[in-house]
Design a protein around this motif. Structure first.
Motif, PDB file in Angstrom:
ATOM      1  N   MET A 203       0.817  -1.214   0.000  1.00 55.64           N
ATOM      2  CA  MET A 203       0.000   0.000   0.000  1.00 55.64           C
ATOM      3  C   MET A 203       0.854   1.270   0.000  1.00 55.64           C
ATOM      4  N   ARG A 204       2.084   1.154   0.454  1.00 52.83           N
ATOM      5  CA  ARG A 204       2.969   2.327   0.480  1.00 52.83           C
ATOM      6  C   ARG A 204       3.723   2.516  -0.837  1.00 52.83           C
ATOM      7  N   ILE A 205       3.666   1.548  -1.725  1.00 55.87           N
ATOM      8  CA  ILE A 205       4.345   1.659  -3.017  1.00 55.87           C
ATOM      9  C   ILE A 205       3.498   2.531  -3.940  1.00 55.87           C
ATOM     10  N   PRO A 206       4.082   3.543  -4.598  1.00 56.13           N
ATOM     11  CA  PRO A 206       3.310   4.401  -5.507  1.00 56.13           C
ATOM     12  C   PRO A 206       2.989   3.675  -6.819  1.00 56.13           C
ATOM     13  N   ALA A 207       2.118   2.688  -6.715  1.00 50.58           N
ATOM     14  CA  ALA A 207       1.756   1.851  -7.861  1.00 50.58           C
ATOM     15  C   ALA A 207       0.265   1.529  -7.771  1.00 50.58           C
ATOM     16  N   VAL A 208      -0.223   0.814  -8.763  1.00 51.65           N
ATOM     17  CA  VAL A 208      -1.642   0.466  -8.805  1.00 51.65           C
ATOM     18  C   VAL A 208      -1.893  -0.814  -8.002  1.00 51.65           C
ATOM     19  N   LYS A 209      -2.905  -0.772  -7.143  1.00 51.80           N
ATOM     20  CA  LYS A 209      -3.362  -1.938  -6.403  1.00 51.80           C
ATOM     21  C   LYS A 209      -4.826  -2.195  -6.736  1.00 51.80           C
ATOM     22  N   VAL A 210      -5.165  -3.429  -7.049  1.00 53.47           N
ATOM     23  CA  VAL A 210      -6.548  -3.780  -7.347  1.00 53.47           C
ATOM     24  C   VAL A 210      -7.015  -4.810  -6.325  1.00 53.47           C
ATOM     25  N   VAL A 211      -8.118  -4.511  -5.656  1.00 52.02           N
ATOM     26  CA  VAL A 211      -8.650  -5.386  -4.612  1.00 52.02           C
ATOM     27  C   VAL A 211      -9.987  -5.950  -5.065  1.00 52.02           C
ATOM     28  N   GLU A 212     -10.031  -7.277  -5.256  1.00 54.18           N
ATOM     29  CA  GLU A 212     -11.306  -7.924  -5.504  1.00 54.18           C
ATOM     30  C   GLU A 212     -12.041  -8.064  -4.168  1.00 54.18           C
ATOM     31  N   HIS A 213     -13.338  -7.861  -4.176  1.00 51.23           N
ATOM     32  CA  HIS A 213     -14.163  -7.909  -2.955  1.00 51.23           C
ATOM     33  C   HIS A 213     -13.686  -6.886  -1.918  1.00 51.23           C
ATOM     34  N   PRO A 214     -13.698  -5.607  -2.259  1.00 49.25           N
ATOM     35  CA  PRO A 214     -13.196  -4.576  -1.332  1.00 49.25           C
ATOM     36  C   PRO A 214     -13.969  -4.510  -0.031  1.00 49.25           C
ATOM     37  N   ASP A 215     -15.255  -4.880  -0.055  1.00 51.10           N
ATOM     38  CA  ASP A 215     -16.057  -4.816   1.177  1.00 51.10           C
ATOM     39  C   ASP A 215     -15.574  -5.828   2.208  1.00 51.10           C
ATOM     40  N   ALA A 216     -15.136  -7.007   1.746  1.00 54.63           N
ATOM     41  CA  ALA A 216     -14.559  -7.992   2.658  1.00 54.63           C
ATOM     42  C   ALA A 216     -13.186  -7.527   3.136  1.00 54.63           C
ATOM     43  N   PHE A 217     -12.449  -6.884   2.253  1.00 52.28           N
ATOM     44  CA  PHE A 217     -11.105  -6.412   2.581  1.00 52.28           C
ATOM     45  C   PHE A 217     -11.127  -5.387   3.705  1.00 52.28           C
ATOM     46  N   ILE A 218     -12.045  -4.432   3.649  1.00 52.46           N
ATOM     47  CA  ILE A 218     -12.050  -3.360   4.659  1.00 52.46           C
ATOM     48  C   ILE A 218     -12.521  -3.865   6.020  1.00 52.46           C
ATOM     49  N   GLN A 219     -13.219  -5.006   6.041  1.00 53.41           N
ATOM     50  CA  GLN A 219     -13.665  -5.557   7.321  1.00 53.41           C
ATOM     51  C   GLN A 219     -12.502  -6.117   8.129  1.00 53.41           C
ATOM     52  N   SER A 220     -11.394  -6.436   7.458  1.00 48.80           N
ATOM     53  CA  SER A 220     -10.256  -7.061   8.132  1.00 48.80           C
ATOM     54  C   SER A 220      -9.034  -6.158   8.211  1.00 48.80           C
ATOM     55  N   THR A 221      -9.180  -4.906   7.767  1.00 47.62           N
ATOM     56  CA  THR A 221      -8.034  -3.999   7.744  1.00 47.62           C
ATOM     57  C   THR A 221      -8.411  -2.643   8.321  1.00 47.62           C
ATOM     58  N   GLU A 222      -7.402  -1.790   8.409  1.00 49.52           N
ATOM     59  CA  GLU A 222      -7.635  -0.413   8.867  1.00 49.52           C
ATOM     60  C   GLU A 222      -8.114   0.482   7.733  1.00 49.52           C
ATOM     61  N   TYR A 223      -8.193  -0.044   6.516  1.00 50.09           N
ATOM     62  CA  TYR A 223      -8.611   0.748   5.364  1.00 50.09           C
ATOM     63  C   TYR A 223     -10.137   0.841   5.306  1.00 50.09           C
ATOM     64  N   THR A 224     -10.616   1.897   4.695  1.00 45.81           N
ATOM     65  CA  THR A 224     -12.058   2.094   4.535  1.00 45.81           C
ATOM     66  C   THR A 224     -12.378   2.225   3.055  1.00 45.81           C
ATOM     67  N   ILE A 225     -13.650   2.223   2.734  1.00 44.84           N
ATOM     68  CA  ILE A 225     -14.057   2.335   1.332  1.00 44.84           C
ATOM     69  C   ILE A 225     -13.676   3.704   0.767  1.00 44.84           C
ATOM     70  N   GLU A 226     -13.528   4.699   1.644  1.00 46.87           N
ATOM     71  CA  GLU A 226     -13.125   6.036   1.193  1.00 46.87           C
ATOM     72  C   GLU A 226     -11.682   6.059   0.705  1.00 46.87           C
ATOM     73  N   ASP A 227     -10.880   5.078   1.101  1.00 44.07           N
ATOM     74  CA  ASP A 227      -9.487   5.019   0.656  1.00 44.07           C
ATOM     75  C   ASP A 227      -9.366   4.576  -0.800  1.00 44.07           C
ATOM     76  N   PHE A 228     -10.435   4.024  -1.357  1.00 42.75           N
ATOM     77  CA  PHE A 228     -10.397   3.566  -2.739  1.00 42.75           C
ATOM     78  C   PHE A 228     -10.630   4.740  -3.685  1.00 42.75           C
ATOM     79  N   ASP A 229      -9.821   4.782  -4.735  1.00 38.92           N
ATOM     80  CA  ASP A 229      -9.972   5.842  -5.740  1.00 38.92           C
ATOM     81  C   ASP A 229     -11.101   5.525  -6.713  1.00 38.92           C
TER      82      ASP A 229
END
Length: 263
Positions: A203-229
């Motif tokens: 997440m700290r690398i200035p590159a593209v990250k693609v997350v499948e199932h972002p809603d499941a991802f944010i439930q297990s991390t400190e990231y929120t849906i607002e962090d997605f571009d």
């Protein structure tokens, strides 16, 4: 002076033979070149045009407003959605309330791949989420777009061929030209702290990250849906419900006697 591109879209009010010729002649008289033209919706046409000056565009706009055969819809510097609409003959569907959410159905995979390709070409950090049911084409579209954008794709967590859970990268994979693919459901099941530490590093690398199932991802991390571009939704049909409840989803896809599903 370098010519500048503009996007022109109009709705046909009185469809008659020679209408497109009239528009083309008008552009020619104003020394404005047509780059691309296509229908973009029922009764609408979109054009990419090229002009030497803003004054030419202002003159064009004033004349178009006087014509009773067409209704001017847009005349602006082209957005990404405008370019893709002219290329594919239809607009990408965008959520009316959440402007960063874009919707596709399976028969629009070509449009989706082109859209993601352009997103991948943007410089710097980009976090893209993609929602969709199994076997709708999420991972395949992500990879196809990465190839088109000349990006090196890396599976951080996935079930594309077999379950993949990475806890480290080799040195040359820490690269701004890499595209990192994370399956939010697969990662959310992991108690491996090294895997989550790797995701934080990525997440700290200035590159593209693609997350499948972002809603499941944010439930297990400190990231929120607002962090997605950008959030992309891919469905088999326009009215398909994207379900994240595992038991309900399995019951719909495989029958209620199945208790598990390899995401």
């Amino acid at each position: 002076m370098e010519k500048k591109e503009w996007y022109l879209e109009y709705e046909i009010q009185k469809n008659r033979p020679g209408l497109l010729g009239d528009i083309s002649s008008l552009l020619g008289m104003l020394s404005i070149n047509i780059v691309t033209i296509n229908g973009v919706d029922d009764g609408k046409r979109g054009l990419l045009i090229r002009a030497n000056s803003d004054e030419q565009i202002k003159r064009l706009e004033s004349i178009l407003y006087t014509m009773d055969t067409i209704k001017l819809i847009k005349l602006r510097v082209p957005h990404l959605r405008d370019r893709l609409a002219v290329r594919h003959g239809r607009y990408i569907q965008r959520d009316a309330d959440d402007k960063k959410t874009f919707r596709f159905v399976r028969h629009e995979l070509g449009l989706l791949v082109d859209f993601m390709t352009e997103l991948y070409k943007l410089e710097g950090h980009r976090l893209i989420g993609i929602r969709g049911m199994p076997r709708v084409g999420k991972t395949e579209s992500i990879i196809a777009a990465s190839v088109s954008a000349n990006k090196r794709w890396l599976l951080v967590s996935s079930t594309l061929l077999k379950q993949t859970i990475r806890s480290s990268l080799i040195q040359d994979e820490y690269n701004e030209n890499s595209l990192f693919i994370i399956d939010g459901i697969v990662s959310s099941k992991q108690m491996n702290e090294k895997h989550w530490q790797l995701i934080r590093e990525i997440m700290r690398i200035p590159a593209v990250k693609v997350v499948e199932h972002p809603d499941a991802f944010i439930q297990s991390t400190e990231y929120t849906i607002e962090d997605f571009d950008y959030i992309i939704e891919l469905r088999h049909e326009p009215d398909e419900e994207i379900i994240y409840d595992v038991r309900k989803r399995n019951a719909l896809l495989l029958g209620s006697e199945f208790e598990g599903f390899d995401f």
